[in-house]
Design an enzyme around this catalytic site. Sequence first.
Site, PDB file in Angstrom:
ATOM      1  N   ARG A   1      -4.049  -7.459  14.374  1.00 27.84           N
ATOM      2  CA  ARG A   1      -3.450  -6.267  13.746  1.00 27.84           C
ATOM      3  C   ARG A   1      -2.061  -5.948  14.293  1.00 27.84           C
ATOM      4  O   ARG A   1      -1.672  -4.773  14.353  1.00 27.84           O
ATOM      5  CB  ARG A   1      -4.359  -5.040  13.914  1.00 27.84           C
ATOM      6  CG  ARG A   1      -5.702  -5.175  13.239  1.00 27.84           C
ATOM      7  CD  ARG A   1      -5.626  -4.670  11.817  1.00 27.84           C
ATOM      8  NE  ARG A   1      -6.883  -4.897  11.106  1.00 27.84           N
ATOM      9  CZ  ARG A   1      -7.807  -3.973  10.943  1.00 27.84           C
ATOM     10  NH1 ARG A   1      -7.632  -2.780  11.419  1.00 27.84           N
ATOM     11  NH2 ARG A   1      -8.885  -4.259  10.277  1.00 27.84           N
TER      12      ARG A   1
ATOM     13  N   ARG B   1       0.046  -0.785  10.947  1.00 27.42           N
ATOM     14  CA  ARG B   1       0.307   0.644  11.077  1.00 27.42           C
ATOM     15  C   ARG B   1       0.944   1.123  12.363  1.00 27.42           C
ATOM     16  O   ARG B   1       1.436   2.251  12.393  1.00 27.42           O
ATOM     17  CB  ARG B   1      -0.999   1.411  10.821  1.00 27.42           C
ATOM     18  CG  ARG B   1      -1.427   1.294   9.377  1.00 27.42           C
ATOM     19  CD  ARG B   1      -2.785   1.872   9.172  1.00 27.42           C
ATOM     20  NE  ARG B   1      -3.752   1.165  10.010  1.00 27.42           N
ATOM     21  CZ  ARG B   1      -5.004   1.556  10.166  1.00 27.42           C
ATOM     22  NH1 ARG B   1      -5.428   2.636   9.566  1.00 27.42           N
ATOM     23  NH2 ARG B   1      -5.816   0.873  10.927  1.00 27.42           N
TER      24      ARG B   1
ATOM     25  N   ARG C   1       5.667   0.474   3.366  1.00 32.54           N
ATOM     26  CA  ARG C   1       4.434   0.694   2.604  1.00 32.54           C
ATOM     27  C   ARG C   1       4.442   1.990   1.791  1.00 32.54           C
ATOM     28  O   ARG C   1       3.517   2.219   1.008  1.00 32.54           O
ATOM     29  CB  ARG C   1       3.234   0.716   3.567  1.00 32.54           C
ATOM     30  CG  ARG C   1       2.599  -0.633   3.898  1.00 32.54           C
ATOM     31  CD  ARG C   1       1.789  -1.208   2.731  1.00 32.54           C
ATOM     32  NE  ARG C   1       0.934  -0.204   2.106  1.00 32.54           N
ATOM     33  CZ  ARG C   1      -0.243   0.173   2.568  1.00 32.54           C
ATOM     34  NH1 ARG C   1      -0.723  -0.384   3.648  1.00 32.54           N
ATOM     35  NH2 ARG C   1      -0.951   1.096   1.951  1.00 32.54           N
TER      36      ARG C   1
ATOM     37  N   ASP D   1      -5.808  -9.023   3.936  1.00 37.06           N
ATOM     38  CA  ASP D   1      -7.052  -8.402   4.368  1.00 37.06           C
ATOM     39  C   ASP D   1      -8.208  -9.327   4.032  1.00 37.06           C
ATOM     40  O   ASP D   1      -8.103 -10.146   3.121  1.00 37.06           O
ATOM     41  CB  ASP D   1      -7.262  -7.039   3.692  1.00 37.06           C
ATOM     42  CG  ASP D   1      -8.321  -6.237   4.434  1.00 37.06           C
ATOM     43  OD1 ASP D   1      -8.003  -5.601   5.449  1.00 37.06           O
ATOM     44  OD2 ASP D   1      -9.504  -6.298   4.020  1.00 37.06           O
TER      45      ASP D   1
ATOM     46  N   TYR E   1     -19.686  -5.622   3.962  1.00 33.66           N
ATOM     47  CA  TYR E   1     -18.919  -4.719   3.076  1.00 33.66           C
ATOM     48  C   TYR E   1     -19.494  -4.715   1.657  1.00 33.66           C
ATOM     49  O   TYR E   1     -19.590  -3.667   1.015  1.00 33.66           O
ATOM     50  CB  TYR E   1     -17.442  -5.113   3.049  1.00 33.66           C
ATOM     51  CG  TYR E   1     -16.698  -4.649   4.277  1.00 33.66           C
ATOM     52  CD1 TYR E   1     -16.417  -3.306   4.478  1.00 33.66           C
ATOM     53  CD2 TYR E   1     -16.293  -5.550   5.252  1.00 33.66           C
ATOM     54  CE1 TYR E   1     -15.749  -2.870   5.613  1.00 33.66           C
ATOM     55  CE2 TYR E   1     -15.625  -5.130   6.394  1.00 33.66           C
ATOM     56  CZ  TYR E   1     -15.363  -3.783   6.568  1.00 33.66           C
ATOM     57  OH  TYR E   1     -14.709  -3.353   7.693  1.00 33.66           O
TER      58      TYR E   1
END
Length: 326
Positions: A10, A14, A23, A59, A134
């Site tokens: 990651r 962010r 973004r 992702d 998921y």
Amino acid sequence: MSRTPVWFMRQAGRSLPEYRRLREGITMLDACNTPELAAEITMQPVRRHGVDAAIFFSDIVVPVKAVGVDLDIVPGTGPVVAAPIRDQAGIAALRPLQPDDVVGPIAAIRLLVEELGDTPLIGFAGAPFTLASYLIEGGPSRDHAATKSLMWAEPQLWHALADRLAHIAGSYLALQVGAGASAVQLFDSWAGALSETDYREYVLPHSRTALSYVAEVPKIHFGVGTGELLPAMSEAGIDVLGVDFRIPLQQAAARVGGEFALQGNLDPAALFAGADVVEGKVAAVLESAADLPGHIFNLGHGVLPSTDPGVLTAVVAQVHDSTERN
Ligand code: CP3
């Protein structure tokens, strides 16, 4: 000259203000499917931190969405599936992945390979168990209860679902390598929810299938809370085993027999504890890795969004400076 290579799970995303600016007004999935944008976001941490590898900005659910599963990536939550998959009809809809399904992400890889030059690009996919969780739960889950109960109560259905996901993940890895990725990582983030016995029976064969699609480049395999599963995970057909922060690297090496290069494993929360603590903990990870056959420095899980990017840059410098060898 050689030194311990370092990158961060990651690292793209962010924690970087330049990422948040790019973004603005663009959904996560649109960003993943826009080649110039995905490539630029992948490059940001490489330029800023001087890490030794880029991790492809994408992702784990991108290839699943690409074969037609109705899902979204909800900010602050993660992947959310409109109609959870729990029966034969749902599984039958999971068709094989074709190159035409992932034209945008693969074009991003091509742009990146060009721009990165000698810096390796790590491609990735989600492992069958983590993807299945998921799809079965419909979103993130703490206990994975629906996933485990389907696995135990309807093993045939489970194996059919995991097999389809293994081929989708494997095909996606192969396409990334075909476009120039120089290594791949298979993320089984939530496998740590399983006992070793269940992991071996229900998961390992499918992760092995996914990884069997790649022969040409090094393969890294990682999951969170997998201290008890490391010996089994090391049998999936891999070159490097990722270790989370709950077990020292030395101990992980003893568990898997010492023949694997390991990746890890600074606790991402340590990055908030101040420069002295960070320095001490980075040194401890390097110390624990001193006798390994190979070591890639990383965190024990992904960069937390509120991490100060300057701390990551300092970690890269420390790893490089303190492992410089002739
Ligand atoms: O820098 C990198 O590592 C590359 C990019 C990357 C993302 N997701 C970007 C992302 C990678 C390698 C992943 C993999 C991924 N996605 C995993 C396996 C790795 C892991 O951390 O265990 C998993 C389990 C997912 C599923 C997922 N997608 C989660 C848990 C989340 C975060 C939810 C949240 O917002 O807290 C996502 C969304 C996501 N993936 C974001 C990013 C940058 C945030 C999207 C946004 O900003 O809206």
